[in-house]
Design an enzyme around this catalytic site. Structure first.
Site, mmCIF file in Angstrom:
data_model
loop_
_atom_site.group_PDB
_atom_site.id
_atom_site.type_symbol
_atom_site.label_atom_id
_atom_site.label_comp_id
_atom_site.label_asym_id
_atom_site.label_seq_id
_atom_site.Cartn_x
_atom_site.Cartn_y
_atom_site.Cartn_z
ATOM 1 N N THR A 1 0.788 -1.033 0.103
ATOM 2 C CA THR A 1 -0.086 -0.423 0.530
ATOM 3 C C THR A 1 1.138 1.547 0.303
ATOM 4 O OG1 THR A 1 -2.229 -0.634 0.859
ATOM 5 C CG2 THR A 1 -1.778 1.650 1.412
ATOM 6 N N LYS B 1 -8.270 0.912 -1.909
ATOM 7 C CA LYS B 1 -8.277 1.628 -0.125
ATOM 8 C C LYS B 1 -8.270 3.284 -0.568
ATOM 9 C CE LYS B 1 -4.227 -1.645 -1.226
ATOM 10 N NZ LYS B 1 -2.797 -1.519 -1.465
ATOM 11 N N SER C 1 4.044 1.512 2.765
ATOM 12 C CA SER C 1 5.759 1.436 2.223
ATOM 13 C C SER C 1 6.327 2.136 1.326
ATOM 14 C CB SER C 1 5.206 -0.616 1.860
ATOM 15 O OG SER C 1 4.104 -0.506 0.391
#
Length: 185
Positions: free
Chosen positions: A12, A44, A137
């Protein structure tokens, strides 16, 4: 299972960019387990409309935990319509003090078009400098790219998309399958 036998979920990148009266939140679609891509089309970034007031939220971390937090945020927004900062602070207080919520592993970027905030489980409600927020990340890659693009003659959506593409080119836990939501100030 121990940490060594179960590699854990990674992935993500979510970015929020505020420029010229518009805020854009973009997120990639990759979900990874260890070194394996499990799904490339996860969504997301969500638009919430509690009490008729639009809020855009993006999340990084555990999906179930993030949905729990989004539900709690929506309830806080319904209790304080149009007051994103107050709802975010109330959520962060609950997240920090509630024994159940303390175990949740996720971060949120939220905006109502006026404010751009990062909410963490450490009790932080942060309004980032330079009108850019990034988590996940690949967040630092996207943040650096967006900071470099802010002075160019690009709108918020173009900056968010270009920054996410750069992050996807660098971070193995980020892909180029984007969900993008925009909201006006």
């Amino acid at each position: 299972m121990t940490e060594t036998s179960f590699p854990g979920w990674h992935g993500t990148t979510i970015i929020g960019v505020k420029k010229n009266g518009k805020v854009v939140v973009a997120g990639d679609g990759q979900v990874s387990l260890g070194q394996t891509v499990i799904k490339g089309t996860a969504r997301k970034v969500r638009r919430l409309t509690p009490g008729g007031h639009d809020v855009v939220a993006g999340f990084a971390g555990s999906t179930a935990d993030a949905f729990t937090l989004l539900e709690r945020l929506e309830a806080k927004l319904e209790a304080t319509p149009g007051q994103l900062q107050r709802a975010a602070v109330e959520l962060a207080k609950d997240w920090r003090t509630d024994k159940y919520l303390q175990k949740l592993e996720a971060m949120l970027i939220v905006t109502d078009g006026s404010l751009l905030l990062v909410i963490t489980g450490a009790g932080d409600v942060l309004e980032p400098e330079h009108d850019i927020a990034a988590i996940g990340s690949g967040g630092n890659f996207a943040l650096a790219a967006a900071r470099g693009l802010m002075e160019a003659d690009f709108d918020a959506e173009t900056i968010a998309r270009k920054a996410m593409q750069i992050a996807a080119d660098i971070c193995v836990y980020t892909n180029g399958n984007l969900t993008v939501e925009a909201i006006d100030a």
